[in-house]
Design an enzyme around this catalytic site. Structure first.
Site, PDB file in Angstrom:
ATOM      1  N   SER A 471       9.081  51.125  69.192  1.00 13.46           N
ATOM      2  CA  SER A 471       8.275  51.010  70.406  1.00 13.46           C
ATOM      3  C   SER A 471       6.846  51.420  70.090  1.00 13.46           C
ATOM      4  O   SER A 471       6.594  52.148  69.117  1.00 13.46           O
ATOM      5  CB  SER A 471       8.832  51.908  71.515  1.00 13.46           C
ATOM      6  OG  SER A 471       7.937  52.002  72.607  1.00 13.46           O
ATOM      7  N   TYR A 484      12.041  60.042  74.441  1.00 15.75           N
ATOM      8  CA  TYR A 484      11.987  58.619  74.120  1.00 15.75           C
ATOM      9  C   TYR A 484      11.038  58.358  72.952  1.00 15.75           C
ATOM     10  O   TYR A 484      11.394  57.669  71.977  1.00 15.75           O
ATOM     11  CB  TYR A 484      11.539  57.830  75.352  1.00 15.75           C
ATOM     12  CG  TYR A 484      11.475  56.344  75.132  1.00 15.75           C
ATOM     13  CD1 TYR A 484      12.622  55.563  75.151  1.00 15.75           C
ATOM     14  CD2 TYR A 484      10.251  55.710  74.895  1.00 15.75           C
ATOM     15  CE1 TYR A 484      12.568  54.193  74.933  1.00 15.75           C
ATOM     16  CE2 TYR A 484      10.179  54.342  74.669  1.00 15.75           C
ATOM     17  CZ  TYR A 484      11.345  53.583  74.696  1.00 15.75           C
ATOM     18  OH  TYR A 484      11.278  52.227  74.486  1.00 15.75           O
TER      19      TYR A 484
END
Length: 600
Positions: A471, A484
């Site tokens: 990501s 995350y």
């Protein structure tokens, strides 16, 4: 006929079929011919290169002899065959006469399956192009047709783009020894003075090919000195005045991508001269028959079986389809692609993108119904898809999943470790359970998928590609995404480490780093430290923001496909991801300042 023994059986394997040796009269020379296996079965003729003898094929021959009648011979000037004097005695005309004599003696009135390595492949190209009626199939390894090389070089020089000039210069540098062999006497004197020992040592250190009985041959000094005639008699003449060589013999070219002498680029344009062509790259050096005999024997067998129309396993059929060149072949025809988290979003879009390009897709997801829907959609645009239910965070479940894929479909060519979950909130609000959940799926899921399927790819020895979904959060620190962002940063670093380790085995690794992409993850992400209503509002707010961005999962899927095709290491997908990636490298302090902003 006298009995002879040659080594080559795998350690601990069943004894290889006995080898018989006889003399066959070629064109003015006596040729030492070695046969193995049942003579009533299809004949495979293995041609050795320079400065080898028939013994370079020992391991491969041992693996083929249980199924075929295997024939090898020492070419003129090598091993136990005669050594004619004079350059003219090594021209293609003499070499073809020798081959015809061996064919007439060992496989009269039937077609044989021809396999050549190095100079054995060079003269096999001449045979396949000038007497195709003698051959049922042809496998070429590290030895191109000299006429094709000449035409390839002229095409590159006729259009002197930087890429074309680089390819031509690269092959020119690899061919340094050819120029050296044109000098009178010096190459012969160096061989006779003791070049064999450093050559054998270089073979062991450079390609991991340890000496064994028969290879390198005890006659190498004389073989090297005599075999220089092959280069002097043929190279310059063919490269100056190339002929229009073509063949309809079904041809398989095995391309060692780490070959120090033959550029993989030489296969360019070959499909126009060989209509029935397959290309099979392998991450190996020049002496691949010694370093990877299992793979070479298996590919020869698959090629022969395919040509004969014999029964093939699903994996073998897929491999042959993937290797084929030309026709209406799609980019990933014959490929097996595994995608985790394939039930929706980026996973589903990726599965469909590969299916549209001909891949057979294994769609895995925690939700079996969504995986089944993805597999169903994949089957509408490509080969039939296969749904699986699996929890990627469960090590035992992933072990069973990898074994099932191997048993039911074979080794995957591409694995996309895409399954992931979102989580936001203050670090102090994250519980141990929250961290376990995020790391279990986002990191351990990638670890399990990479570890299990990479092991299968390495054992198969035919390369592959692993894509790990990271990501933009991996290089964009944020006070609201501690778990995350940490999981995705770990995936990015894991991918870089894997790429370094697996590159030498022909396996590419890519970290895909999407930015703001409109997928269902915004509605399923947890916002820790918030009540039910507040969490629902946060999810709705995030979903609206991502929808307004307007970048869908199909765009990420296209980037994944391109990354596999081009073997890219790190791919920031969206413009904001690319900007963050650049800023993280140029100004880490700026990223730390931005991390203080609370977007929640």
């Amino acid at each position: 006929m006298t009995q002879a023994t040659t080594s080559g059986a795998a350690p601990g394997a069943a004894p290889a079929a006995p080898v018989t040796r006889r003399r066959v009269r070629g064109d003015g020379v006596d040729l030492a011919v070695y046969e193995q296996g049942d003579r009533s079965r299809p004949t495979v003729l293995l041609m050795h290169g320079y400065p080898d003898t028939h013994a370079v094929w020992g391991e491969v021959a041992a693996r083929l002899a249980g199924r075929y009648h295997v024939v090898r011979y020492d070419v003129r000037g090598a091993g136990a065959s005669s050594r004619p004097f004079g350059r003219k005695r090594y021209t293609f005309d003499y070499l073809m006469s020798d081959m015809r004599a061996v064919l007439d003696a060992t496989a009269p009135e039937r077609k044989v399956h021809l396999v050549g390595h190095d100079w054995g492949s060079i003269q096999s190209w001449e045979a396949a192009c000038t007497m195709p009626e003698r051959f049922a199939s042809f496998t070429s390894i590290s030895g191109p047709c000299l006429d094709h090389v000449a035409h390839w070089t002229r095409r590159n020089l006729a259009r002197p783009t930087p890429a074309n000039l680089k390819r031509a210069a690269g092959q020119g540098a690899r061919s340094w020894y050819i120029y050296f062999f044109q000098t009178p006497l010096l190459p012969e004197l160096m061989w006779l003075a003791g070049l064999s020992r450093p050559f054998s040592r270089a073979l062991e250190l450079g390609e991991g090919v340890a000496p064994r009985d028969g290879h390198p041959a005890r006659t190498m000094a004389r073989d090297g000195a005599s075999g220089v005639g092959l280069y002097r008699a043929n190279m310059v003449q063919r490269l100056r005045r190339p002929r229009d060589r073509r063949t309809d013999v079904p041809t398989q070219v095995i391309v060692p991508t780490k070959d120090l002498f033959v550029s993989p680029h030489l296969v360019g344009g070959l499909g126009g001269r060989v209509p029935h062509l397959s290309l099979r790259p392998i991450a190996a050096g020049h002496w691949v028959p010694r370093s990877h005999p299992d793979v070479i024997a298996r590919w020869i067998t698959e090629h022969i079986t395919g040509v004969q129309g014999g029964p093939l396993t699903t994996a073998e059929s897929r491999a042959l389809k993937r290797a084929r060149v030309g026709g209406d072949r799609r980019a990933f025809d014959g490929s097996l692609v595994v995608v985790t988290g394939a039930g929706s979003g980026i996973g589903r879009a990726t599965a469909l993108a590969f299916a549209e390009r001909g891949a057979e897709v294994v769609a895995a997801d925690l939700d079996l119904a969504t995986a089944q829907r993805t597999a169903e959609l994949a089957g509408l645009v490509g080969p039939a898809g296969h749904p699986y239910q699996v929890d990627v965070s469960d090590a035992a479940a992933m072990e069973d999943f990898a074994k099932s894929v191997l048993h039911d479909h074979g080794v995957p060519d591409v694995v996309v470790n895409n399954a992931g979950i979102g989580m936001a909130g203050s670090f102090l609000d994250h519980t141990v359970g929250d961290w376990d959940a995020v790391l279990g799926v986002n990191l351990w899921g990638v670890v399990h998928g990479s570890r299990l399927f990479a092991a299968q790819m390495v054992e198969r020895g035919q390369g592959g590609h692993i894509v790990n979904t990271s990501s933009a959060a991996a290089f964009t620190p944020s006070r609201t995404l501690p778990a995350y962002a940490t999981s995705k940063a770990a995936v990015l670093m894991l991918s870089e480490c894997l790429r370094a380790e697996l590159k030498g085995k022909g396996i590419g690794v890519t970290a895909i780093c999407p930015g703001i992409v409109n997928t269902n993850i915004t509605r399923t992400s947890r916002f820790v430290g918030r009540g039910t209503e507040e969490q629902a509002r946060s999810q709705e707010k995030a979903a609206r923001a991502y929808a307004l961005r307007g970048f869908g999962p199909e765009g990420v899927a296209e980037q994944i496909v391109n990354a596999v095709r081009d073997d890219r290491a790190v791919v920031p997908v969206t413009p904001e991801a690319r900007l963050s990636y650049l800023t993280s490298r140029l100004s880490p302090r700026m990223m730390r300042l931005l991390a203080r902003f609370n977007a929640g």
